[in-house]
Design a protein around this motif. Structure first.
Motif, PDB file in Angstrom:
ATOM      1  N   VAL A   1     -31.566  11.576 -49.260  1.00 50.83           N
ATOM      2  CA  VAL A   1     -32.609  11.244 -48.291  1.00 50.83           C
ATOM      3  C   VAL A   1     -32.262   9.884 -47.681  1.00 50.83           C
ATOM      4  O   VAL A   1     -32.390   8.854 -48.332  1.00 50.83           O
ATOM      5  CB  VAL A   1     -34.000  11.182 -48.968  1.00 50.83           C
ATOM      6  N   THR A   2     -31.820   9.878 -46.426  1.00 47.78           N
ATOM      7  CA  THR A   2     -31.408   8.617 -45.813  1.00 47.78           C
ATOM      8  C   THR A   2     -32.569   7.655 -45.627  1.00 47.78           C
ATOM      9  O   THR A   2     -32.352   6.450 -45.521  1.00 47.78           O
ATOM     10  CB  THR A   2     -30.684   8.859 -44.473  1.00 47.78           C
ATOM     11  N   ASP A   3     -33.804   8.143 -45.616  1.00 50.99           N
ATOM     12  CA  ASP A   3     -34.959   7.245 -45.546  1.00 50.99           C
ATOM     13  C   ASP A   3     -35.060   6.370 -46.792  1.00 50.99           C
ATOM     14  O   ASP A   3     -35.699   5.317 -46.766  1.00 50.99           O
ATOM     15  CB  ASP A   3     -36.253   8.040 -45.374  1.00 50.99           C
TER      16      ASP A   3
ATOM     17  N   GLU B   1     -36.668   2.356 -41.567  1.00 51.63           N
ATOM     18  CA  GLU B   1     -36.186   0.982 -41.709  1.00 51.63           C
ATOM     19  C   GLU B   1     -37.312   0.133 -42.282  1.00 51.63           C
ATOM     20  O   GLU B   1     -38.427   0.611 -42.462  1.00 51.63           O
ATOM     21  CB  GLU B   1     -35.757   0.417 -40.346  1.00 51.63           C
ATOM     22  N   ASN B   2     -37.012  -1.136 -42.568  1.00 54.01           N
ATOM     23  CA  ASN B   2     -38.056  -2.079 -42.966  1.00 54.01           C
ATOM     24  C   ASN B   2     -37.735  -3.433 -42.337  1.00 54.01           C
ATOM     25  O   ASN B   2     -36.817  -3.536 -41.524  1.00 54.01           O
ATOM     26  CB  ASN B   2     -38.191  -2.148 -44.505  1.00 54.01           C
TER      27      ASN B   2
ATOM     28  N   TYR C   1     -32.444   0.588 -51.476  1.00 53.00           N
ATOM     29  CA  TYR C   1     -31.007   0.349 -51.419  1.00 53.00           C
ATOM     30  C   TYR C   1     -30.692  -1.053 -51.923  1.00 53.00           C
ATOM     31  O   TYR C   1     -31.436  -1.996 -51.666  1.00 53.00           O
ATOM     32  CB  TYR C   1     -30.496   0.548 -49.986  1.00 53.00           C
ATOM     33  N   GLU C   2     -29.576  -1.187 -52.642  1.00 55.62           N
ATOM     34  CA  GLU C   2     -29.225  -2.470 -53.253  1.00 55.62           C
ATOM     35  C   GLU C   2     -28.994  -3.583 -52.230  1.00 55.62           C
ATOM     36  O   GLU C   2     -29.161  -4.748 -52.546  1.00 55.62           O
ATOM     37  CB  GLU C   2     -27.999  -2.313 -54.153  1.00 55.62           C
ATOM     38  N   PHE C   3     -28.593  -3.235 -51.015  1.00 56.19           N
ATOM     39  CA  PHE C   3     -28.397  -4.219 -49.955  1.00 56.19           C
ATOM     40  C   PHE C   3     -29.517  -4.063 -48.932  1.00 56.19           C
ATOM     41  O   PHE C   3     -29.492  -3.151 -48.107  1.00 56.19           O
ATOM     42  CB  PHE C   3     -27.047  -4.030 -49.251  1.00 56.19           C
TER      43      PHE C   3
ATOM     44  N   SER D   1     -20.502   8.252 -46.044  1.00 53.82           N
ATOM     45  CA  SER D   1     -21.041   7.390 -47.101  1.00 53.82           C
ATOM     46  C   SER D   1     -22.545   7.238 -46.942  1.00 53.82           C
ATOM     47  O   SER D   1     -23.292   7.305 -47.921  1.00 53.82           O
ATOM     48  CB  SER D   1     -20.380   6.011 -47.077  1.00 53.82           C
ATOM     49  N   PHE D   2     -22.997   7.048 -45.710  1.00 56.58           N
ATOM     50  CA  PHE D   2     -24.420   6.885 -45.447  1.00 56.58           C
ATOM     51  C   PHE D   2     -25.198   8.118 -45.894  1.00 56.58           C
ATOM     52  O   PHE D   2     -26.269   8.010 -46.485  1.00 56.58           O
ATOM     53  CB  PHE D   2     -24.647   6.615 -43.953  1.00 56.58           C
TER      54      PHE D   2
END
Length: 180
Positions: free
Chosen positions: A58-60, A86-87, A66-68, A52-53
């Motif tokens: 592009v996972t970045d 990440e942030n 991303y909504e969440f 799913s991930f």
């Protein structure tokens, strides 16, 4: 304490992706309203499987849009060689020692907010382990005929549910169930 909610959108015939593995046809009907937005806003952490991930190209991009924007816990046997972006709000933790640990970590970081579980295999593992408090099923107005079934590998399980609410939009229905 955080509730664990397994949430997915599926076709009327029970598929969570089409015969090519795409979710696109399902999400064309996704139409959040105030009640759906409130539920999404009460999410404190997300647990999902690596498939799913990696369904996004592009996972970045998770850190950007991303909504969440919450901590993500990715259940996997093999973390990627390069850690995704990440942030300040969205962190990514790869969990290699089982669904129980992924849910425990997610609940710890979610505080009083909900933990959302995404993905068929990950959700089924959590349900089988008795870790899911609620199911949130959005039903898209489409018959796909083939694809990945939402409840494919629950043959030996009988799980009683109690409907707690239904949310209707012009394009879809969401049904919430408490796991008994």
């Amino acid at each position: 304490m955080a509730k664990v909610v397994w949430g997915m959108i599926m076709s009327v015939d029970g598929f969570i992706n089409d015969r090519h593995g795409s979710l696109d046809k399902l999400y064309t009907s996704f139409e959040p309203n105030d009640e759906i937005n409130a539920a999404m806003g009460n999410t404190g952490a997300v647990v999902m499987g690596r498939n799913s991930f990696e369904s996004t190209e592009v996972t970045d991009a998770y850190a950007d849009d991303y909504e969440f924007q919450v901590p993500l816990y990715i259940l996997t046997h093999h973390p990627p060689a390069r850690h995704p972006k990440e942030n300040a709000d969205l962190t990514i933790t790869f969990v290699t020692d089982g669904i129980e640990n992924a849910i425990r970590q997610a609940k710890d970081s979610a505080g009083d907010k909900d933990v959302v579980v995404l993905g068929a295999s990950t959700g089924q593992q959590a349900l089988k382990a008795g870790l899911v408090d609620e199911l949130q099923i959005a039903v898209a107005p489409i018959l796909l005929g083939k694809g990945l079934r939402f409840f494919e590998h629950l043959d030996d399980f009988e799980i009683e549910l109690e409907k707690t609410k239904t949310i209707e939009t012009d394009r879809q229905v969401e049904i919430w169930y408490k796991v008994i």
